[in-house]
Design an enzyme around this catalytic site. Structure first.
Site, short mmCIF file in Angstrom:
data_model
loop_
_atom_site.label_atom_id
_atom_site.label_comp_id
_atom_site.label_asym_id
_atom_site.label_seq_id
_atom_site.Cartn_x
_atom_site.Cartn_y
_atom_site.Cartn_z
N LYS A 112 -3.83 -2.53 -1.23
CA LYS A 112 -3.40 -3.34 -0.12
C LYS A 112 -2.89 -2.50 1.18
O LYS A 112 -3.46 -2.88 2.45
CB LYS A 112 -2.29 -4.47 -0.34
N GLN A 151 4.54 -9.29 -4.54
CA GLN A 151 3.61 -8.85 -5.54
C GLN A 151 4.09 -9.29 -6.74
O GLN A 151 5.32 -9.23 -7.25
CB GLN A 151 3.45 -7.40 -5.37
N ASP A 182 -0.93 -15.35 0.51
CA ASP A 182 -1.58 -15.49 -0.81
C ASP A 182 -1.86 -17.06 -1.01
O ASP A 182 -2.78 -17.17 -1.81
CB ASP A 182 -0.52 -15.16 -1.84
#
Ligand code: NAP
Length: 286
Positions: free
Chosen positions: A53, A97, A120
């Protein structure tokens, strides 16, 4: 012989377009989008995802901040960090994460992210928007899967799509997106009976199981589109592999994705896209 759809190539094109877009956004608004990623602990898989990322942000020109917290971080400490990011007007996207260490309640943490920064698309508000067909952040992997199908103009309407896996991250949202595109959906899971027969009836199979080479050639009819979401280690070679027994399924499929180089890169480029979308929403509000 199937056509292999390269998520890697597709995401290269997407990233090149986003690089130009970010430059224009900086000229227009005086700053670039910023993504803050929180990594708790040092699980090797998570570290490697976060590195991917960071690399993508760097390529595109999105400002990246990775906050690394120790494995023993308490839930309260993590919530304080999220609260600071929620209140920082220069942060457009927040990504936690997953998975988180045991002492931290994942649901509680996801719910604490400002939904307008939830790149997300896991916050209940964004999940509800997806199911109610209202504007919101769409989860990256399901979004990437649909883009992969669209990239080669695979018809979705009226097709029988079998999604294997019913997680909140992949299976359920991709089934919803396919349903919105007028496919007829079957969601299979660990309690599904006669999975082979279910799969043999599919025009499109989306495999999101998390088991190496789980989809074998005898489960796939000639001409099926096979999208492999799984990320596993091949027990024999130790190499990265998907949920699909690629070597034996590929000759029967019409289109197929590979692991690595399929849905993984698309997930990252869709994350970048979601970050830009959050940035634009923040700029509109001002
Ligand atoms: P998950 O939460 O573990 O869900 C796995 C699903 O597979 C569950 O719904 C489970 O059913 C189902 N399943 C397990 N065994 C089965 C069986 N024998 N027959 C049929 N269904 C079975 O996993 P996930 O987060 O959705 O991820 C799935 C895979 O995609 C993993 O390999 C993950 O690493 C990968 N992934 C890749 C990306 C990417 O960017 N490429 C992104 C996210 C995830 P139950 O619900 O009944 O337990």
């Amino acid at each position: 012989m199937a056509t292999i759809i390269s998520g890697r190539e597709l995401s290269k094109t997407k990233k090149a377009n986003m690089t130009l877009q970010v430059e224009k956004l900086e000229n227009k608004y005086g700053r670039r989008p910023k993504l803050s990623v929180i990594l708790v602990g040092d699980d090797p898989g998570s570290v490697s995802y976060v590195t991917g990322k960071e690399k993508a942000c760097h390529e595109i020109g999105i400002i990246n901040q990775t906050i690394r917290l120790p494995e023993k971080t308490s839930q309260e400490e993590l919530l304080n960090v999220i609260n600071d990011l929620n209140n920082d007007p220069l942060v457009d996207g927040i990504l936690i994460q997953l998975p988180l260490p045991k002492q931290i309640n994942q649901i509680f943490v996801i719910n604490s992210i400002n939904p307008t920064k939830d790149v997300d698309g896991f916050h209940p508000e964004n999940v509800a928007s997806l199911y109610l067909k209202q504007p919101g952040i769409v989860p990256c992997t399901p979004k990437g899967i649909i883009e992969v199908l669209d990239s080669v103009n695979i018809p979705i309407e009226g097709k029988r799509a079998v999604v294997i896996g019913r997680s909140n991250i992949v299976g359920l949202p991709v089934a919803k997106l396919l349903c919105d595109r007028n496919a007829t959906i079957t969601i299979a899971h660990s309690k599904t009976k006669n999975l082979k027969e279910v799969c043999l009836n599919a025009d499109i199979i989306i495999a999101a199981v998390g088991k190496a080479k789980f989809i074998t050639a005898d489960m796939v009819s000639e001409g099926t589109v096979v999208i492999d979401v799984g990320v596993n280690r091949d027990p024999e070679t130790g190499k990265l592999c998907g949920d699909v027994d690629f070597v034996n399924v590929e000759p029967k499929a019409s289109y197929i994705t590979k692991v690595p180089g399929g849905i993984g890169p698309m997930t990252i480029s869709c994350l970048m896209e979601n970050t830009i979308e959050c940035f634009l929403k923040h700029m509109e509000v001002k």
